[in-house]
Design a protein around this motif. Sequence first.
Motif: not given
Length: 179
Positions: A87, A90, A97, A99, A102, A106, A123-124, A128
């Motif tokens: 992430a 990205l 991208w 958050q 993402l 997710y 998510i960070t 992916y």
Amino acid sequence: MKLAMALITLVGLAAANPRPQLPTPDMPPPPLSSHAPPPPETDDDPKPPPTTSTTTSTSKGGPPPEPTKAPPTPDGPICECGYTYCASVLMGMKKPWSQKQLGEAYCDTPNASCDNNVPATNITSALYICLCDDPDQEVGAHLDLVCGCDKCLNIGPDFRGRCETPCHAGNCQMQMQLQ
């Protein structure tokens, strides 16, 4: 006998003149959205034969098929089809991208652990993969979660995303059958 000596001499010359190894880059490849200039031509590069205009006919005299067109580059953030991304990579791209994007990628991933559209892991630090619909497509804008990582790594020599430790598989539904 002369043939054997000639072969031995050729093998010896070939062994004495090995092909040079290509250097391994010390830096990661440039971001997707930047385009490098084409490499300079050298005398060692094979030149394509000159093109001539000829007419070819297809069956029953129909027009030749149109060449396939490359899919258009999506607007906004993109990724390279088939590659895995941390992430952080990205979010650091030329067109980053967010958050929110993402988090949506997710939770839109089938069987991802997302209760009420809230990812189960950070998510960070997630890993992916970039998926594309067309086999000829080089870049796209569709991410799927591979897994949640404690720490996502992007190290050489290939600079592809991976988890430092085994990843969190999310919503695992494994059933053991006793026999």
